[in-house]
Design a protein around this motif. Structure first.
Motif, mmCIF file in Angstrom:
data_model
loop_
_atom_site.group_PDB
_atom_site.id
_atom_site.type_symbol
_atom_site.label_atom_id
_atom_site.label_comp_id
_atom_site.label_asym_id
_atom_site.label_seq_id
_atom_site.Cartn_x
_atom_site.Cartn_y
_atom_site.Cartn_z
ATOM 1 N N GLY A 151 0.782 -1.228 0.000
ATOM 2 C CA GLY A 151 0.000 0.000 0.000
ATOM 3 C C GLY A 151 0.811 1.274 0.000
ATOM 4 N N TRP A 152 2.017 1.231 -0.567
ATOM 5 C CA TRP A 152 2.834 2.443 -0.637
ATOM 6 C C TRP A 152 2.585 3.180 -1.957
ATOM 7 C CZ3 TRP A 152 8.275 0.218 1.117
ATOM 8 C CH2 TRP A 152 8.193 -0.133 2.476
ATOM 9 N N ASP A 153 2.823 4.477 -1.938
ATOM 10 C CA ASP A 153 2.609 5.341 -3.096
ATOM 11 C C ASP A 153 3.591 4.983 -4.213
ATOM 12 O OD1 ASP A 153 2.234 7.360 -4.938
ATOM 13 O OD2 ASP A 153 2.746 9.010 -3.567
ATOM 14 N N PRO A 154 3.116 4.542 -5.365
ATOM 15 C CA PRO A 154 4.028 4.164 -6.451
ATOM 16 C C PRO A 154 4.753 5.344 -7.074
ATOM 17 C CG PRO A 154 1.756 4.037 -7.184
ATOM 18 C CD PRO A 154 1.711 4.288 -5.710
ATOM 19 N N ALA A 155 4.300 6.566 -6.788
ATOM 20 C CA ALA A 155 4.945 7.746 -7.358
ATOM 21 C C ALA A 155 6.111 8.245 -6.510
ATOM 22 C CB ALA A 155 3.917 8.860 -7.541
ATOM 23 N N ALA A 156 6.283 7.723 -5.314
ATOM 24 C CA ALA A 156 7.338 8.180 -4.404
ATOM 25 C C ALA A 156 8.496 7.193 -4.388
ATOM 26 C CB ALA A 156 6.775 8.359 -2.998
ATOM 27 N N SER A 157 9.622 7.631 -3.820
ATOM 28 C CA SER A 157 10.734 6.733 -3.520
ATOM 29 C C SER A 157 10.603 6.302 -2.064
ATOM 30 C CB SER A 157 12.079 7.439 -3.732
ATOM 31 O OG SER A 157 12.280 7.758 -5.093
ATOM 32 N N HIS A 158 10.977 5.065 -1.781
ATOM 33 C CA HIS A 158 10.718 4.506 -0.463
ATOM 34 C C HIS A 158 12.000 3.960 0.164
ATOM 35 C CE1 HIS A 158 6.393 4.854 -1.111
ATOM 36 N NE2 HIS A 158 6.621 4.449 -2.350
ATOM 37 N N VAL A 159 12.222 4.345 1.418
ATOM 38 C CA VAL A 159 13.392 3.896 2.181
ATOM 39 C C VAL A 159 12.894 3.079 3.366
ATOM 40 C CG1 VAL A 159 15.436 4.601 3.479
ATOM 41 C CG2 VAL A 159 14.692 5.936 1.483
ATOM 42 N N LEU A 160 13.428 1.893 3.492
ATOM 43 C CA LEU A 160 13.002 0.964 4.539
ATOM 44 C C LEU A 160 13.939 1.031 5.746
ATOM 45 C CD1 LEU A 160 11.250 -1.508 5.451
ATOM 46 C CD2 LEU A 160 12.945 -2.950 4.298
ATOM 47 N N PHE A 161 13.343 1.183 6.924
ATOM 48 C CA PHE A 161 14.054 1.057 8.197
ATOM 49 C C PHE A 161 13.478 -0.194 8.862
ATOM 50 C CE2 PHE A 161 14.385 1.761 12.784
ATOM 51 C CZ PHE A 161 15.700 2.175 12.935
ATOM 52 N N PRO A 162 14.223 -1.316 8.900
ATOM 53 C CA PRO A 162 13.615 -2.609 9.229
ATOM 54 C C PRO A 162 13.583 -2.945 10.710
ATOM 55 C CG PRO A 162 15.870 -2.960 8.566
ATOM 56 C CD PRO A 162 15.635 -1.459 8.499
ATOM 57 N N TYR A 163 13.340 -1.956 11.559
ATOM 58 C CA TYR A 163 13.349 -2.193 13.001
ATOM 59 C C TYR A 163 12.274 -1.365 13.688
ATOM 60 C CZ TYR A 163 18.009 -4.074 12.005
ATOM 61 O OH TYR A 163 19.055 -4.786 11.494
ATOM 62 N N ASP A 164 12.038 -1.693 14.933
ATOM 63 C CA ASP A 164 11.168 -0.890 15.786
ATOM 64 C C ASP A 164 11.884 0.429 16.091
ATOM 65 O OD1 ASP A 164 9.756 0.273 17.897
ATOM 66 O OD2 ASP A 164 9.368 -1.636 18.894
ATOM 67 N N PRO A 165 11.280 1.580 15.806
ATOM 68 C CA PRO A 165 11.949 2.867 16.062
ATOM 69 C C PRO A 165 12.318 3.090 17.524
ATOM 70 C CG PRO A 165 10.059 3.172 14.624
ATOM 71 C CD PRO A 165 9.985 1.761 15.128
ATOM 72 N N SER A 166 11.687 2.361 18.440
ATOM 73 C CA SER A 166 11.983 2.551 19.864
ATOM 74 C C SER A 166 13.297 1.901 20.284
ATOM 75 C CB SER A 166 10.842 1.999 20.719
ATOM 76 O OG SER A 166 10.768 0.584 20.624
ATOM 77 N N ALA A 209 9.384 -3.707 -2.228
ATOM 78 C CA ALA A 209 8.670 -2.461 -2.484
ATOM 79 C C ALA A 209 9.579 -1.246 -2.307
ATOM 80 C CB ALA A 209 7.471 -2.347 -1.546
ATOM 81 N N ALA A 210 10.632 -1.392 -1.502
ATOM 82 C CA ALA A 210 11.511 -0.265 -1.194
ATOM 83 C C ALA A 210 12.535 -0.035 -2.298
ATOM 84 C CB ALA A 210 12.217 -0.518 0.136
ATOM 85 N N ASP A 211 13.070 1.187 -2.299
ATOM 86 C CA ASP A 211 14.150 1.537 -3.230
ATOM 87 C C ASP A 211 15.516 1.475 -2.559
ATOM 88 O OD1 ASP A 211 12.579 2.544 -5.694
ATOM 89 O OD2 ASP A 211 11.640 3.605 -4.022
ATOM 90 N N ALA A 212 15.532 1.524 -1.239
ATOM 91 C CA ALA A 212 16.776 1.438 -0.482
ATOM 92 C C ALA A 212 16.433 1.062 0.952
ATOM 93 C CB ALA A 212 17.544 2.758 -0.509
ATOM 94 N N MET A 213 17.410 0.509 1.641
ATOM 95 C CA MET A 213 17.261 0.251 3.076
ATOM 96 C C MET A 213 18.331 1.042 3.817
ATOM 97 S SD MET A 213 17.182 -3.328 5.220
ATOM 98 C CE MET A 213 18.926 -3.445 5.663
ATOM 99 N N ILE A 214 17.955 1.636 4.943
ATOM 100 C CA ILE A 214 18.917 2.390 5.738
ATOM 101 C C ILE A 214 19.108 1.707 7.083
ATOM 102 C CG2 ILE A 214 17.146 3.966 6.656
ATOM 103 C CD1 ILE A 214 19.410 6.138 6.551
ATOM 104 N N LEU A 215 20.371 1.596 7.492
ATOM 105 C CA LEU A 215 20.713 0.988 8.766
ATOM 106 C C LEU A 215 21.747 1.883 9.453
ATOM 107 C CD1 LEU A 215 21.049 -2.705 9.605
ATOM 108 C CD2 LEU A 215 22.949 -1.239 10.236
ATOM 109 N N PRO A 216 21.297 2.846 10.265
ATOM 110 C CA PRO A 216 22.212 3.781 10.911
ATOM 111 C C PRO A 216 22.582 3.354 12.335
ATOM 112 C CG PRO A 216 19.995 4.607 11.108
ATOM 113 C CD PRO A 216 19.888 3.252 10.462
ATOM 114 N N SER A 217 22.651 2.056 12.582
ATOM 115 C CA SER A 217 22.826 1.525 13.931
ATOM 116 C C SER A 217 24.105 2.001 14.595
ATOM 117 C CB SER A 217 22.826 -0.001 13.895
ATOM 118 O OG SER A 217 21.623 -0.513 13.382
ATOM 119 N N GLU A 218 24.059 2.052 15.919
ATOM 120 C CA GLU A 218 25.245 2.385 16.707
ATOM 121 C C GLU A 218 26.101 1.150 16.947
ATOM 122 O OE1 GLU A 218 23.735 4.178 20.225
ATOM 123 O OE2 GLU A 218 22.936 5.942 19.182
#
Length: 309
Positions: A151-166, A209-218
């Motif tokens: 259900g993501w917007d096909p007109a946008a670019s999508h970045v996946l963050f594959p974790y719980d934000p907390s 569905a995503a165009d990239a995945m970001i992993l900024p982990s410490e």
């Protein structure tokens, strides 16, 4: 047949895959999880866990005890009968319980870590066996179909963050900063999606569905999400934690960066790239069968009376 008593805090998908591949290779696995919730457990939960482990290990049904995650190791070591293999997953060694894990690693008959970087503070011998991934499940599929499914917007670019934000160590606020900065450098609208708690079998659809995945982990050990993304040909932009630089080495379109600026520039490059990524070729090295063979080697070494190195 090797008969194992598998101790685990929570029956996570990658642990279930480990059990599956071991059993496929003729290893008997009896799983004893720590009772209670998946986050915080009480002392009473661990007392019940100790009692179950001591009762099970004292019987004749097992050749060894495999403690998965550092907090299961004290119970495994409390029984004096069966040899102990300890697998450290990352946060158990790098987080607040690191001292417990280090001490238990000294007493275990063999210690398994996810990456060389994890073993920096370990005094004794260890074996590197990264978690394997199911490359059949995590495979490329048409992005249009995946976008419709999630259900993501096909007109946008999508970045996946594959974790719980907390989860503080995953650093979601940094992901937000990096995506906002990268969006200023590309023409398309860029949306950041934090995806967690979905069934594991649905994760490949989000990755496709995503165009990239970001992993900024410490901090990380050997994150499965990175390997799974590569297996879906999803480019990854990440901080140089754990064995992430090694995993991404040779994967065209994926990048490692230290600073917000470097991560944002890399993400903008990924979102505007026209070349097809080749991550799946790299991910084949992290299949489940290889993990199974490596763990069997550790078991054989322990049962033969030698140290696994």
């Amino acid at each position: 047949m090797v008969r194992t008593l598998q101790l685990v805090t929570s029956r996570r998908p990658f642990f279930e895959q480990q059990v599956e591949v071991l059993e496929r290779n003729g290893v008997s696995c009896t799983v004893v999880p720590v009772p209670g919730g998946t986050r915080e457990r009480s002392l009473a939960d661990y007392v019940r866990f100790y009692a179950r482990v001591l009762e099970a290990a004292s019987g004749p049904d097992f050749d060894l005890v495999h403690a998965n995650y550092g907090l299961t190791a004290p119970a495994a070591l409390a029984q004096p009968i069966r040899p102990v293999v300890l697998s450290l997953w990352g946060s158990d060694l790098l987080g607040r319980y690191g001292t417990v894990s280090e001490q238990c690693a000294r007493l275990a008959d063999a210690t398994v870590v996810m990456s060389e970087e994890m073993a920096t503070d370990l005094d004794g011998d260890y074996t590197v066996v990264p978690h394997g991934i199911d490359t059949d499940r995590f495979a490329p599929e048409p992005q249009d179909d995946a976008l419709e499914a999630v259900g993501w917007d096909p007109a946008a670019s999508h970045v996946l963050f594959p974790y719980d934000p907390s989860r503080e160590e995953k650093n979601y606020p940094r992901a937000e900063r990096v995506v906002e900065r990268a969006s200023e450098a590309v023409d398309d609208e860029v949306e950041l999606h934090a995806v967690s708690g979905v069934p594991h079998e649905d994760v490949p659809t989000y990755m496709n569905a995503a165009d990239a995945m970001i992993l900024p982990s410490e901090r990380e050990g050997s994150p499965n999400a990175v390997k799974e993304a590569l297996s879906c040909n999803l480019p990854v932009v990440a901080t140089p934690v754990g064995d992430v630089p090694t995993i991404l080495d040779g994967a065209d379109g994926s990048h490692v960066g230290d600073t917000d600026e470097g991560l944002a520039d890399a993400l903008a490059e990924v979102l505007t790239a026209t070349d097809s990524p080749n991550g799946r070729e790299r991910a084949r090295e992290f299949g489940l069968d290889r993990m199974g063979r490596d763990l069997l080697g550790v078991y054989d070494s322990v049962l033969d009376g030698g140290a696994a190195t």
